[in-house]
Design a protein around this motif. Structure first.
Motif, PDB file in Angstrom:
ATOM      1  N   LEU A  90      -1.188  -1.195  10.248  1.00  0.00           N
ATOM      2  CA  LEU A  90       0.121  -0.941  10.015  1.00  0.00           C
ATOM      3  C   LEU A  90       0.719  -1.024   8.593  1.00  0.00           C
ATOM      4  CD1 LEU A  90       1.463  -2.958  13.275  1.00  0.00           C
ATOM      5  CD2 LEU A  90       1.351  -0.198  12.785  1.00  0.00           C
ATOM      6  N   ALA A  91       0.432  -2.114   7.842  1.00  0.00           N
ATOM      7  CA  ALA A  91       0.649  -2.513   6.591  1.00  0.00           C
ATOM      8  C   ALA A  91       0.082  -1.353   5.487  1.00  0.00           C
ATOM      9  CB  ALA A  91       0.263  -3.747   6.234  1.00  0.00           C
ATOM     10  N   GLU A  92      -1.007  -0.925   5.751  1.00  0.00           N
ATOM     11  CA  GLU A  92      -1.594  -0.055   4.863  1.00  0.00           C
ATOM     12  C   GLU A  92      -0.957   1.546   4.867  1.00  0.00           C
ATOM     13  OE1 GLU A  92      -5.910  -0.174   5.311  1.00  0.00           O
ATOM     14  OE2 GLU A  92      -5.741  -2.291   4.466  1.00  0.00           O
ATOM     15  N   TYR A  93      -0.581   1.896   6.387  1.00  0.00           N
ATOM     16  CA  TYR A  93       0.005   2.998   6.651  1.00  0.00           C
ATOM     17  C   TYR A  93       1.155   3.147   5.676  1.00  0.00           C
ATOM     18  CZ  TYR A  93       3.091   6.317   8.629  1.00  0.00           C
ATOM     19  OH  TYR A  93       3.956   7.530   8.841  1.00  0.00           O
ATOM     20  N   PHE A  94       2.213   2.132   5.769  1.00  0.00           N
ATOM     21  CA  PHE A  94       3.327   2.026   4.957  1.00  0.00           C
ATOM     22  C   PHE A  94       3.180   2.216   3.337  1.00  0.00           C
ATOM     23  CE2 PHE A  94       5.012   0.813   9.216  1.00  0.00           C
ATOM     24  CZ  PHE A  94       6.101   1.795   9.198  1.00  0.00           C
ATOM     25  N   MET A  95       1.973   1.309   3.139  1.00  0.00           N
ATOM     26  CA  MET A  95       1.511   1.122   1.738  1.00  0.00           C
ATOM     27  C   MET A  95       1.352   2.733   1.255  1.00  0.00           C
ATOM     28  SD  MET A  95      -1.604  -0.539  -0.274  1.00  0.00           S
ATOM     29  CE  MET A  95      -2.769   0.570   0.360  1.00  0.00           C
ATOM     30  N   TYR A  96       0.525   3.388   2.183  1.00  0.00           N
ATOM     31  CA  TYR A  96       0.074   4.935   1.647  1.00  0.00           C
ATOM     32  C   TYR A  96       1.344   5.694   1.664  1.00  0.00           C
ATOM     33  CZ  TYR A  96      -4.505   3.307   1.809  1.00  0.00           C
ATOM     34  OH  TYR A  96      -5.868   2.441   1.441  1.00  0.00           O
ATOM     35  N   CYS A  97       2.563   5.399   2.383  1.00  0.00           N
ATOM     36  CA  CYS A  97       3.445   6.377   2.371  1.00  0.00           C
ATOM     37  C   CYS A  97       4.627   5.615   1.389  1.00  0.00           C
ATOM     38  CB  CYS A  97       4.382   5.982   3.739  1.00  0.00           C
ATOM     39  SG  CYS A  97       3.775   6.719   5.096  1.00  0.00           S
ATOM     40  N   GLU A  98       3.890   4.742   0.439  1.00  0.00           N
ATOM     41  CA  GLU A  98       4.655   4.268  -0.951  1.00  0.00           C
ATOM     42  C   GLU A  98       5.909   3.507  -0.339  1.00  0.00           C
ATOM     43  OE1 GLU A  98       5.399   7.273  -3.696  1.00  0.00           O
ATOM     44  OE2 GLU A  98       3.314   7.745  -3.841  1.00  0.00           O
ATOM     45  N   ARG A  99       5.653   2.495   0.599  1.00  0.00           N
ATOM     46  CA  ARG A  99       6.749   1.672   1.107  1.00  0.00           C
ATOM     47  C   ARG A  99       6.056   0.213   0.527  1.00  0.00           C
ATOM     48  NH1 ARG A  99      10.408   3.189   5.169  1.00  0.00           N
ATOM     49  NH2 ARG A  99      11.376   1.055   4.753  1.00  0.00           N
ATOM     50  N   HIS A 100       6.775  -0.719   0.216  1.00  0.00           N
ATOM     51  CA  HIS A 100       6.460  -1.981   0.136  1.00  0.00           C
ATOM     52  C   HIS A 100       6.188  -2.722   1.498  1.00  0.00           C
ATOM     53  CE1 HIS A 100       6.311  -2.171  -4.066  1.00  0.00           C
ATOM     54  NE2 HIS A 100       7.343  -1.591  -4.165  1.00  0.00           N
ATOM     55  N   THR A 101       5.188  -3.700   1.776  1.00  0.00           N
ATOM     56  CA  THR A 101       5.206  -4.476   3.124  1.00  0.00           C
ATOM     57  C   THR A 101       5.056  -5.886   2.729  1.00  0.00           C
ATOM     58  OG1 THR A 101       2.835  -4.313   3.131  1.00  0.00           O
ATOM     59  CG2 THR A 101       4.171  -2.498   4.269  1.00  0.00           C
ATOM     60  N   LEU A 102       5.859  -6.794   3.590  1.00  0.00           N
ATOM     61  CA  LEU A 102       5.629  -7.990   3.663  1.00  0.00           C
ATOM     62  C   LEU A 102       4.639  -8.342   4.843  1.00  0.00           C
ATOM     63  CD1 LEU A 102       6.344 -11.071   2.791  1.00  0.00           C
ATOM     64  CD2 LEU A 102       8.433 -10.837   4.303  1.00  0.00           C
ATOM     65  N   ILE A 103       3.557  -9.126   4.949  1.00  0.00           N
ATOM     66  CA  ILE A 103       3.012  -9.533   6.197  1.00  0.00           C
ATOM     67  C   ILE A 103       3.148 -10.989   6.302  1.00  0.00           C
ATOM     68  CG2 ILE A 103       0.819  -9.312   7.274  1.00  0.00           C
ATOM     69  CD1 ILE A 103      -0.023  -7.087   5.054  1.00  0.00           C
ATOM     70  N   ILE A 104       3.496 -11.349   7.317  1.00  0.00           N
ATOM     71  CA  ILE A 104       3.397 -12.850   7.895  1.00  0.00           C
ATOM     72  C   ILE A 104       2.305 -12.903   8.882  1.00  0.00           C
ATOM     73  CG2 ILE A 104       4.768 -14.695   8.804  1.00  0.00           C
ATOM     74  CD1 ILE A 104       6.000 -13.682   6.338  1.00  0.00           C
ATOM     75  N   TYR A 105       1.400 -13.778   8.399  1.00  0.00           N
ATOM     76  CA  TYR A 105       0.154 -14.148   9.461  1.00  0.00           C
ATOM     77  C   TYR A 105       0.282 -15.420  10.168  1.00  0.00           C
ATOM     78  CZ  TYR A 105      -4.938 -13.812  10.476  1.00  0.00           C
ATOM     79  OH  TYR A 105      -6.064 -13.854  10.979  1.00  0.00           O
ATOM     80  N   ASP A 106       0.711 -15.666  11.307  1.00  0.00           N
ATOM     81  CA  ASP A 106       0.894 -16.940  11.865  1.00  0.00           C
ATOM     82  C   ASP A 106      -0.235 -17.183  12.942  1.00  0.00           C
ATOM     83  OD1 ASP A 106       1.842 -19.203  12.877  1.00  0.00           O
ATOM     84  OD2 ASP A 106       3.350 -17.891  14.147  1.00  0.00           O
TER      85      ASP A 106
END
Length: 162
Positions: A90-106
């Motif tokens: 999911l995060a890499e999809y948005f990265m390739y769409c040139e969007r920044h992502t914040l990932i919280i890993y709980d």
């Protein structure tokens, strides 16, 4: 508090029930209006704890830019193990769409426990504290996948020169 820049990682280590999720939730809430997609991954957590986070995010309008990936404590070990990889996709999809992502890993320790259960069932030799020898490599490799795409870097560099 120490600010977290884009492309950085921050590990929050505290005792149980001290407020790590509050810090993570506040970080998500502070992304409102920043054009950042937030991905919250809960591994092996209680359903009530995940529901509480979702309720907080809904009440503050953060679900518009937040994706929740949750494999609770009653989920099979294989799904708990795979959930962080779904987060990466999911995060890499948005990265390739040139969007920044914040990932919280709980719950990285819960993923390690799930991996240990799977490895023991597959009769793989245990290593340190009955965890497979590659489990620590597995976590570091998973966490290091966060990156800044080259096209975003080039855009930022050209806008700073103007």
């Amino acid at each position: 508090m120490i600010p977290i820049g884009r492309g950085q990682q921050e590990l929050i280590i505290r005792d149980r029930q001290i407020g790590k999720i509050v810090v993570a939730t506040d970080t998500i809430l502070n992304q409102q209006g920043q054009n950042v997609i937030c991905v919250y991954v809960a591994i092996g957590q209680k359903t009530s704890s995940v529901a509480q986070v979702v309720t907080t995010l809904q009440e503050n309008g953060a679900m518009e830019y937040t994706i929740i990936v949750a494999k609770t404590v009653d989920s099979p070990a294989t799904l708990q193990y795979l959930a962080p990889y779904a987060r990466e996709v999911l995060a890499e999809y948005f990265m390739y769409c040139e969007r920044h992502t914040l990932i919280i890993y709980d719950g990285p320790s819960k993923q390690a426990q799930a991996y240990r259960h799977m490895s023991l069932l597959l009769k793989r030799p245990p290593g340190h504290k009955t965890y497979p020898g590659d489990s620590f490599y597995l976590h570091s490799r998973l966490l290091e996948r966060a990156a800044k795409s080259r096209s975003q870097f080039d855009k930022n560099q050209s806008s700073q020169k103007s």
